[in-house]
Write a protein that holds these residues in place. Structure first.
Motif, short mmCIF file in Angstrom:
data_model
loop_
_atom_site.label_atom_id
_atom_site.label_comp_id
_atom_site.label_asym_id
_atom_site.label_seq_id
_atom_site.Cartn_x
_atom_site.Cartn_y
_atom_site.Cartn_z
N LEU A 48 -11.98 -5.36 -12.20
CA LEU A 48 -10.85 -6.37 -12.43
C LEU A 48 -9.65 -5.89 -11.54
CD1 LEU A 48 -10.07 -8.69 -14.20
CD2 LEU A 48 -9.07 -7.15 -15.81
N GLN A 49 -9.02 -6.72 -10.60
CA GLN A 49 -8.16 -6.36 -9.63
C GLN A 49 -6.86 -6.30 -10.07
OE1 GLN A 49 -9.40 -9.72 -7.05
NE2 GLN A 49 -9.41 -7.98 -5.47
N ASP A 50 -5.97 -5.24 -9.54
CA ASP A 50 -4.89 -4.87 -10.30
C ASP A 50 -3.70 -5.74 -10.27
OD1 ASP A 50 -4.13 -4.54 -7.67
OD2 ASP A 50 -3.00 -2.75 -7.98
N GLY A 51 -2.96 -5.83 -11.27
CA GLY A 51 -1.40 -6.41 -10.91
C GLY A 51 -1.26 -7.80 -11.73
N ALA A 88 0.85 -7.85 -4.32
CA ALA A 88 1.45 -6.49 -3.90
C ALA A 88 1.45 -5.60 -5.13
CB ALA A 88 2.37 -6.41 -2.87
N HIS A 89 0.67 -5.00 -5.79
CA HIS A 89 0.72 -4.48 -6.97
C HIS A 89 0.93 -5.79 -7.97
CE1 HIS A 89 0.28 -0.48 -5.29
NE2 HIS A 89 1.17 -0.58 -4.63
N THR A 90 2.18 -5.88 -8.64
CA THR A 90 2.30 -6.78 -9.42
C THR A 90 3.10 -7.88 -8.89
OG1 THR A 90 4.22 -6.12 -10.57
CG2 THR A 90 2.22 -5.29 -11.63
N VAL A 91 3.58 -7.68 -7.66
CA VAL A 91 4.48 -8.78 -7.27
C VAL A 91 3.56 -10.00 -6.66
CG1 VAL A 91 6.17 -9.26 -5.12
CG2 VAL A 91 6.38 -6.89 -6.41
N SER A 147 0.84 -1.08 0.15
CA SER A 147 -0.12 0.09 0.00
C SER A 147 0.83 1.13 -0.02
CB SER A 147 -0.97 -0.03 1.27
OG SER A 147 -0.29 -0.06 2.60
N CYS A 148 2.24 1.23 -0.77
CA CYS A 148 2.80 2.38 -1.04
C CYS A 148 3.28 3.10 0.32
CB CYS A 148 2.07 3.31 -1.66
SG CYS A 148 1.60 2.56 -3.46
N GLY A 149 3.91 2.10 1.17
CA GLY A 149 4.63 3.00 2.54
C GLY A 149 3.75 2.37 3.68
N SER A 150 2.96 1.62 3.87
CA SER A 150 2.30 1.60 5.24
C SER A 150 2.06 -0.01 5.35
CB SER A 150 0.82 2.21 5.21
OG SER A 150 0.95 3.58 4.92
N ASN A 191 -10.77 -0.12 1.55
CA ASN A 191 -10.64 -1.51 1.80
C ASN A 191 -9.51 -1.96 2.35
OD1 ASN A 191 -11.22 -4.35 1.64
ND2 ASN A 191 -11.39 -4.47 -0.55
N TRP A 192 -9.00 -1.44 3.83
CA TRP A 192 -7.84 -1.63 4.03
C TRP A 192 -7.43 -3.15 4.39
CZ3 TRP A 192 -8.51 2.86 8.54
CH2 TRP A 192 -8.29 4.05 7.98
N MET A 193 -8.55 -3.98 4.49
CA MET A 193 -7.99 -5.36 4.65
C MET A 193 -7.48 -6.00 3.60
SD MET A 193 -11.63 -6.72 6.79
CE MET A 193 -10.83 -8.20 7.21
N ALA A 194 -7.85 -5.42 2.48
CA ALA A 194 -7.02 -6.14 1.20
C ALA A 194 -5.72 -5.12 0.77
CB ALA A 194 -7.84 -6.28 0.02
N ASN A 195 -5.96 -3.77 1.04
CA ASN A 195 -4.82 -2.90 0.42
C ASN A 195 -3.58 -3.03 1.39
OD1 ASN A 195 -6.93 -2.11 -1.32
ND2 ASN A 195 -7.36 -0.15 -0.65
N LYS A 196 -3.94 -2.90 2.42
CA LYS A 196 -2.82 -2.87 3.37
C LYS A 196 -2.37 -3.99 4.18
CE LYS A 196 -3.78 2.20 4.55
NZ LYS A 196 -2.66 2.77 3.99
N GLY A 197 -3.52 -4.99 4.39
CA GLY A 197 -3.18 -6.15 4.80
C GLY A 197 -2.71 -6.22 6.26
N GLY A 198 -2.46 -5.17 7.10
CA GLY A 198 -1.94 -5.04 8.46
C GLY A 198 -2.83 -4.72 9.29
N ASN A 199 -2.45 -3.74 10.21
CA ASN A 199 -3.36 -3.50 11.19
C ASN A 199 -4.33 -2.54 11.33
OD1 ASN A 199 -2.13 -5.38 13.25
ND2 ASN A 199 -0.12 -4.19 13.05
N THR A 200 -4.43 -1.78 9.96
CA THR A 200 -5.20 -0.45 9.97
C THR A 200 -6.85 -0.94 10.04
OG1 THR A 200 -4.94 -0.87 7.78
CG2 THR A 200 -3.81 0.78 8.83
#
Length: 878
Positions: free
Chosen positions: A810-813, A748-751, A62-65, A239-248
């Motif tokens: 269509l989900q990215d990556g 994670a994006h395309t990774v 999520s670009c830094g978080s 949608n922090w549960m998918a984007n960040k996947g951490g504690n947010t």
């Protein structure tokens, strides 16, 4: 094969033979424990004779978080099991940094058959006959490192000598920060620079310039404990549960359990809305601006705005509070009421645009106005629309009308929760002659958040940075920019493309079909990467790069309360080398001092990271203190020069534990309350805006955006159809649906798209509403052809009753896999479809690309993603 029997030699032999995807399942944790001990993530089933090491998850989710902790079990040099943060009892004050599925699947990623094993050359390429049309189609042959480096150096020298640095596109990050540290970029900069595709924004959407111009700062947000003060969390696109996947999401849920209500406005009932929200408000993608303006109409008509706050802290709301020199008729209130254009922006007006019933717009406006403490949040993608700055304007204006910004519980943010560095980067950019470590790109002039500041340039025609969205078409056209730029459009003559710096640009930017044409057009394309991803598949020469697990030995920061230690988990596989080796060897061949392009040894870089590790002591003052006690023996052990220092823990303790977390308490010095000083005394603490106040009317914002020529923006928030070929209100009979591209837990994006367990858990599907599917005779699992003016994608359908009709996702990556006969992408990359248009400040306007979805009855077939073989370099058999 038992765990104790698996030597590193046998593992590498296995990896050499494993060309199919299914061979990896046992190593990614998807096989059951009874099938194979290698699937275990813990327990006592087998005696452990190896070592648990720390491998911080360096996925850019999520670009830094929210990057998280990984503990990796290594036996005989082979990583076999993964755990995550289990050190502390999980609490809101000291949360565990638990990895999501992407982090837990990193063995499958690091050991993927998609690893580039050796230097490779495309069989059809030679210096005298590039045969560029065969890029992406050709077979490959293995060559030596010396051969590969000699070829690359010769082609780079030819480009610099013949056409100059502007003939080279570095399809790679230029910031050379600690997450994207590629010394090859330092080499290019030392040679005179290279072109980059970094004008504008990608992940940040259209937020940076509006936030700077309207509020005077950047990244203002509450911290994870301060949001507990809010009684209402009104979120757009979360949608922090998918984007960040951490504690947010956990922290938001805790704030809800503390008494806060959560409302999420979003085109689909996503994972976070399902798990956390009290109310889901379905909305047509890209229409949040109209929705907000409709709510603000109701507030104005019923005198629900905080007029005292607006009068004291803001400019531009009404005719009586306009900035000097502005036409009083251009105020926001009169626009909303339709005073001068005879079009009141009523909730009924908004419903026709956004699809939210007018009754709900009335009700939600009442709820916002009647709640004392509101936490407004909008996801980054909410502004990835044509002229997306208009939603940023509307979002901040809504928060200002509610009032209270600068007081506990009242926030307005697009980054969600405040983060901050907890360690100094171990690789600094700058001019090496000034004592800094890495040369900067001489082609990169002054910018405001990647937007050219023409007024501050000695030569305003000197801007040399291509915008993300139109990059590929610009290469094909031979020009970029706009006629309104000083000197007009800039000529563009790219002869060489370098694919490195952790980017997968061919796959990641809009109009990927044009990217393929651009790659096939130029004289030479080379890449350096760990994986044989689409960008590397279209190269002439590819070099194998070591992963973070194979480099390691770095203290690595993520946010204000966590510092990680990253061990070297394993030795580089096959013939992989770090970027530093590639840069130094090319420097020798290009008559550049290798110490300029790689200014530190690995040991010096380790020391820099340890000495720079810090913990935040005071967020408001941005005060930091050294984290680690470094003794002279620590320095001597590394064999570097340095000075001992005192900190909270020793280097040995830090490495043993693997991380450091700051215990938090509510209201401590790490608490974030944006704009508190301004609220307390606006005269003594003016904001760094043109007026010193919050700017609902911002001429600077409009002037900055309009000077670029991508969009036309008003100084106040207005709903507009900013592009007649894209977004809500522009649908046609041929393309009646709106596309948006949420993140997936698969990537994670395309990774990670090469990881079989994640492919199985999260298939790449076309999400569409029951209404749209039934109208087309489509059921879940049917193959559907997604078509836009820019390309076609074949995917299985996922029919859901929880998606707003008229839109598809269509989900990215996903990695591109073009069928050369039809031109259809079988991999499911949305960038095959995306509109290649820069907008506003040069932002990517992903959301709202026009598409059609039809049930597919053609000759192509698709295996389930989990059974689709990973793309391998054809011709490399051993």
């Amino acid at each position: 094969m038992g765990t104790s029997q698996l030597t590193r030699r046998r593992f590498v032999q296995w990896g050499t033979a494993a060309a199919g995807a299914t061979a990896l399942v046992g190593f990614t944790g998807c096989a059951s424990q009874s099938d194979d001990e290698l699937s275990q993530t813990g327990g006592d089933a087998a005696e452990e004779t190896g070592t648990w090491l720390t491998g911080a998850c360096m996925n850019n989710c999520s670009c830094g978080s929210s990057r998280c902790l990984l503990k990796v079990y290594v036996e005989d040099g082979v990583p076999l099991k993964i755990r995550t943060d289990e050190e502390d009892e999980d609490s809101i004050e000291v949360p565990q940094r638990r990895a999501c599925p992407r982090g837990r699947a990193q063995i499958g990623n690091m050991m993927s058959p998609a690893r580039i094993k050796y230097p490779m050359k495309r069989k059809g390429w030679s210096p005298d006959n590039p045969n560029g049309e065969m890029r992406g189609r050709d077979e490959w042959e293995r060559i030596s490192w010396d051969e590969a480096l000699d070829y690359i150096a010769a082609e780079m020298k030819k480009a610099y000598d013949t056409w100059g640095p502007k003939s080279i596109l570095a399809a790679a990050y230029s910031d050379i920060g600690d997450t994207y540290f590629d010394q090859v970029i330092c080499l290019l900069n030392a040679k005179g620079g290279a072109m980059h595709h970094e004008l504008g924004t990608v992940s940040l959407g259209s937020w940076p310039v509006p936030e700077i111009m309207m509020t005077g700062g950047m990244l203002a947000a509450p911290d994870s404990l301060s949001i507990q003060d809010s009684e209402l969390h009104f979120h757009f696109g979360n949608n922090w549960m998918a984007n960040k996947g951490g504690n947010t999401a956990y922290q938001l849920d805790y704030a809800k359990r503390e008494g806060g209500k959560v409302i999420i406005v979003e085109p689909w009932l996503n994972q976070t809305a399902q798990a956390v929200a009290d109310e889901w408000v379905p909305i047509i993608p890209g229409t949040d601006t109209a929705f907000c303006i409709g709510m603000m109409y109701h507030m104005i008509e019923n005198d629900l705005q905080d007029q005292d706050f607006l009068d004291k802290y803001c400019v531009g709301f009404d005719a009586e509070h306009m900035p000097e020199g502005a036409d009083p008729k251009d105020n926001f209130k009169d626009y909303v009421l339709g005073t001068h254009d005879d079009e009141p922006k009523t909730p009924e007006w908004a419903e026709a645009i956004c699809g939210v019933p007018a009754a709900d717009i009335h009700r939600l406006a009442e709820e916002i106005a009647s709640t004392e403490k509101v936490n407004f949040f909008a996801g980054q993608s909410t502004t990835k629309i044509p002229a997306g700055e208009m939603f940023a304007q509307a979002f901040y204006t809504l928060a200002m009308m509610h009032g209270g910004l600068g007081t506990p519980g009242n926030y307005a943010s697009w980054v969600g929760l405040a983060e901050g560095m907890s360690a100094a980067p171990f690789c600094m950019a700058g001019d090496s002659s000034s004592g800094e470590l890495n040369p900067v790109n001489p082609l990169k002039p002054p910018a405001l958040s990647s937007v050219p500041l023409f007024s501050e340039m000695e030569d305003p025609t000197a801007w040399e940075n291509i915008d993300y969205s139109e990059c590929w078409q610009s290469i094909l056209d031979g020009a970029y920019g706009r006629d309104v730029w000083p000197g007009g459009k800039h000529p563009l003559d790219i002869h060489v493309i370098y694919c490195g710096g952790y980017e997968n640009s061919l796959n990641s930017m809009p109009n990927a079909n044009a990217a393929i044409k651009a790659f096939r057009k130029v004289d030479f394309v080379w890449g350096a990467n760990t994986f044989f991803d689409p960008s590397r598949q279209y190269c002439d020469i590819v070099l194998p790069v070591a992963t973070w697990w194979e480099k390691g030995n770095i203290a690595w920061m993520n946010n204000s309360d966590t510092v990680y230690w990253a061990d070297r988990i394993m030795e580089p596989l096959f013939e992989s080398q770090p970027e530093s080796y590639i840069a130094e060897e090319l420097a020798k061949r290009l008559d550049v001092d290798p110490k300029v392009v790689n200014a530190q040894t690995d040991a010096e870089r380790t020391y820099s990271s340890l000495a720079g590790a810090a913990y935040l002591t005071d967020r408001n003052a941005m005060g930091y203190a050294p984290l680690l006690t470094i003794s002279q023996s620590d320095i001597d052990e590394l064999g570097v020069e340095g000075a001992p220092q005192e900190g909270l823990m020793t280097v040995a303790e830090f490495k043993e534990k693997g991380f450091f977390k700051i215990p938090r308490t509510k209201g401590d010095a790490l608490s974030s309350l944006p704009w508190a000083a301004f609220y307390e005394d606006p005269e003594a603490n003016p904001l760094p805006t043109s007026t010193g106040k919050f700017e609902i009317y911002s001429m600077g914002l409009a002037a900055t955006v309009n000077s670029l020529g991508f969009s036309t923006l008003s100084p106040i928030a207005k709903w507009q159809i900013a592009d007649p070929e894209q977004g809500a209100g522009t649908q046609t009979d041929e393309f009646p649906l709106l596309l948006w591209t949420p993140h997936s837990l698969r990537r994670a994006h395309t990774v990670n798209d090469n990881v079989v367990s994640l492919r199985e858990a999260f298939p790449q599907e076309c999400f569409m509403s029951t209404v749209d599917a039934e109208a087309r005779g489509i059921k879940t699992g049917d193959l559907v052809l997604m078509t836009s003016p820019h390309g076609q994608v074949l995917r299985p359908a996922k029919v859901l009753p929880t998606i707003v009709p008229g839109a598809v996702a269509l989900q990215d990556g996903a990695w591109i896999r073009i069928d050369e006969e039809t031109g259809i992408d079988l991999g499911g990359d949305p960038n095959i479809l995306q509109a290649p248009k820069s907008s506003g400040q040069g932002s990517q306007s992903w959301t709202g690309t026009l598409v059609q979805v039809e049930k597919y009855d053609g000759p192509l077939t698709l295996d389930p993603d989990k059974n689709t073989p990973i793309v391998m370099p054809v011709g490399i058999e051993e």
